[in-house]
Scaffold this motif. Structure first.
Motif, short mmCIF file in Angstrom:
data_model
loop_
_atom_site.label_atom_id
_atom_site.label_comp_id
_atom_site.label_asym_id
_atom_site.label_seq_id
_atom_site.Cartn_x
_atom_site.Cartn_y
_atom_site.Cartn_z
N ARG A 41 -18.57 67.06 85.65
CA ARG A 41 -19.21 67.63 84.47
C ARG A 41 -19.52 66.48 83.52
O ARG A 41 -18.64 65.70 83.18
CB ARG A 41 -18.30 68.65 83.80
N THR A 42 -20.77 66.37 83.14
CA THR A 42 -21.16 65.31 82.22
C THR A 42 -20.89 65.75 80.78
O THR A 42 -20.82 66.95 80.48
CB THR A 42 -22.64 64.94 82.38
N ALA A 43 -20.76 64.76 79.90
CA ALA A 43 -20.49 65.08 78.49
C ALA A 43 -21.65 65.84 77.87
O ALA A 43 -21.45 66.68 76.97
CB ALA A 43 -20.22 63.79 77.72
N HIS A 44 -22.86 65.56 78.36
CA HIS A 44 -24.07 66.22 77.83
C HIS A 44 -25.00 66.53 79.00
O HIS A 44 -25.00 65.81 80.00
CB HIS A 44 -24.79 65.32 76.82
N PRO A 45 -25.81 67.57 78.90
CA PRO A 45 -26.78 67.87 79.96
C PRO A 45 -27.77 66.71 80.12
O PRO A 45 -28.15 66.06 79.14
CB PRO A 45 -27.49 69.13 79.45
N ILE A 46 -28.18 66.45 81.36
CA ILE A 46 -29.15 65.40 81.63
C ILE A 46 -30.28 65.95 82.51
O ILE A 46 -30.13 66.99 83.15
CB ILE A 46 -28.50 64.18 82.33
N GLU A 47 -31.37 65.24 82.54
CA GLU A 47 -32.50 65.63 83.37
C GLU A 47 -32.17 65.32 84.82
O GLU A 47 -31.82 64.18 85.16
CB GLU A 47 -33.76 64.87 82.93
N PHE A 48 -32.26 66.34 85.70
CA PHE A 48 -31.91 66.14 87.11
C PHE A 48 -32.97 66.70 88.05
O PHE A 48 -32.76 66.77 89.25
CB PHE A 48 -30.55 66.78 87.39
N GLY A 49 -34.10 67.15 87.49
CA GLY A 49 -35.20 67.58 88.33
C GLY A 49 -35.25 69.06 88.65
O GLY A 49 -35.90 69.46 89.62
N ALA A 50 -34.58 69.90 87.86
CA ALA A 50 -34.63 71.34 88.11
C ALA A 50 -36.07 71.84 87.99
O ALA A 50 -36.84 71.36 87.16
CB ALA A 50 -33.75 72.08 87.11
N GLU A 51 -36.44 72.79 88.84
CA GLU A 51 -37.81 73.30 88.87
C GLU A 51 -38.24 73.87 87.52
O GLU A 51 -39.40 73.78 87.14
CB GLU A 51 -37.95 74.37 89.96
N ASN A 52 -37.30 74.50 86.81
CA ASN A 52 -37.65 75.12 85.53
C ASN A 52 -37.58 74.14 84.36
O ASN A 52 -37.76 74.53 83.21
CB ASN A 52 -36.75 76.32 85.25
N GLY A 53 -37.32 72.86 84.64
CA GLY A 53 -37.28 71.86 83.60
C GLY A 53 -35.99 71.80 82.81
O GLY A 53 -35.84 70.97 81.90
N GLU A 54 -35.04 72.66 83.16
CA GLU A 54 -33.77 72.72 82.45
C GLU A 54 -32.90 71.51 82.81
O GLU A 54 -32.87 71.07 83.95
CB GLU A 54 -33.05 74.02 82.85
N ASP A 55 -32.18 70.99 81.81
CA ASP A 55 -31.25 69.90 82.08
C ASP A 55 -30.00 70.43 82.77
O ASP A 55 -29.72 71.63 82.75
CB ASP A 55 -30.87 69.20 80.78
N THR A 56 -29.23 69.52 83.36
CA THR A 56 -28.09 69.88 84.19
C THR A 56 -26.83 69.17 83.67
O THR A 56 -26.88 68.00 83.30
CB THR A 56 -28.34 69.47 85.65
N GLN A 57 -25.72 69.90 83.65
CA GLN A 57 -24.46 69.33 83.17
C GLN A 57 -23.32 69.45 84.18
O GLN A 57 -22.35 68.70 84.12
CB GLN A 57 -24.05 70.01 81.86
N LEU A 58 -23.44 70.38 85.12
CA LEU A 58 -22.38 70.63 86.09
C LEU A 58 -22.88 70.26 87.48
O LEU A 58 -23.93 70.74 87.92
CB LEU A 58 -21.99 72.11 86.06
N PHE A 59 -22.12 69.41 88.17
CA PHE A 59 -22.54 68.91 89.48
C PHE A 59 -21.41 69.08 90.49
O PHE A 59 -20.27 68.68 90.24
CB PHE A 59 -22.89 67.42 89.38
N PHE A 60 -21.75 69.69 91.62
CA PHE A 60 -20.82 69.75 92.75
C PHE A 60 -21.35 68.82 93.84
O PHE A 60 -22.55 68.68 94.02
CB PHE A 60 -20.72 71.17 93.30
N LEU A 61 -20.44 68.21 94.56
CA LEU A 61 -20.78 67.44 95.75
C LEU A 61 -20.13 68.13 96.94
O LEU A 61 -18.91 68.31 96.96
CB LEU A 61 -20.27 66.01 95.65
N HIS A 62 -20.95 68.51 97.91
CA HIS A 62 -20.43 69.18 99.09
C HIS A 62 -20.89 68.42 100.32
O HIS A 62 -22.09 68.23 100.54
CB HIS A 62 -20.92 70.63 99.15
#
Length: 250
Positions: free
Chosen positions: A180-201
């Motif tokens: 989980r990042t301290a603040h949302p960042i741009e990660f390429g979501a189709e709707n343009g929304e920034d991302t803050q929570l990341f899972f690695l599987h």
């Protein structure tokens, strides 16, 4: 005998029928035909019949599983779980398959990270800290390759990062990590929304990978994103996953 749709021995040129795909995923033929028409599930017509290719189906599922309703995701998960039980990959049914694969040292919260590349590098380091990753460079290259195909960011501020193909030579077991990042960042979501929570599987085979992906998608469908964003520490984060995952079978 029908081909195993998720068998890594299938070659990209091997075509399977809509009936074989339906049997492998636990879906109706009508539902799959609807995905071809409406959601662009890759298929070709050969002698008037739909045919599918393993790699294209796996890629599409990895990108689009979040658009499927929970019932069909559950059917996919249950069908693959049955196969994994049959072949001995899973020994027993469990209600904590994801939670059991997420060690506390695999959770990092509120890191000051500003870019997509930093996220991927941080996830690799977190995975290495679990003791189950043997090749950092290979995993990082695999994650970058997957993101270049299409971002793994989903609506709601969450991304499920993963290699495009199994990397069994780099793992000694399935890996699940969370960042989980301290603040949302741009990660390429189709709707343009920034991302803050990341899972690695990461998993050593396509079946295990898609099973984990389906299960995690169901957790997120059930309000998991907000709960994970509210977690106070790694212990709380893992307890949240355990609680949400147990709820899938209620």
């Amino acid at each position: 005998m029908q081909p195993q749709v998720l068998n890594n021995e299938l070659q990209p040129s091997d075509a399977i029928t809509v009936g074989e795909l339906a049997a492998a995923f636990g879906w109706s033929i009508r539902f799959i035909e609807g995905l071809v028409r409406g959601e662009r599930l890759p298929a070709e017509e050969i002698d008037g019949q739909l045919r599918f290719h393993r790699d294209e189906v796996v890629d599409w599922l990895q990108q689009k599983i979040h658009i499927l309703d929970s019932a069909h995701v559950s059917e996919l998960e249950n069908r693959i779980e049955s196969e994994l039980l049959d072949n001995g990959t899973f020994r027993t049914h469990r209600s904590d398959r994801l939670a059991s694969r997420l060690p506390l040292r695999g959770i990092a919260l509120d890191l000051e990270i500003e870019s997509k590349t930093e996220v991927l590098r941080a996830l690799v380091e977190i995975a290495a800290g679990t003791g189950h990753l043997h090749d950092r460079d290979h995993l990082l290259a695999s994650l970058i390759d997957r993101e270049e195909l299409c971002s793994t960011a989903l609506p709601g501020g969450v991304a499920i990062c993963h290699p495009r193909r199994p990397i069994s030579s780099s793992l000694d077991r399935q890996i699940l990590c969370a960042l989980r990042t301290a603040h949302p960042i741009e990660f390429g979501a189709e709707n343009g929304e920034d991302t803050q929570l990341f899972f690695l599987h990461c998993a050593p085979d396509d079946r295990s990978h898609l099973h984990g992906l389906a299960r995690l998608a169901r957790v997120l469908h059930h309000g998991g994103t907000a709960a994970f964003l509210a977690a106070n520490d790694p212990e709380h984060f893992k307890e949240t996953l355990s609680y949400l995952e147990a709820g899938l079978s209620r």
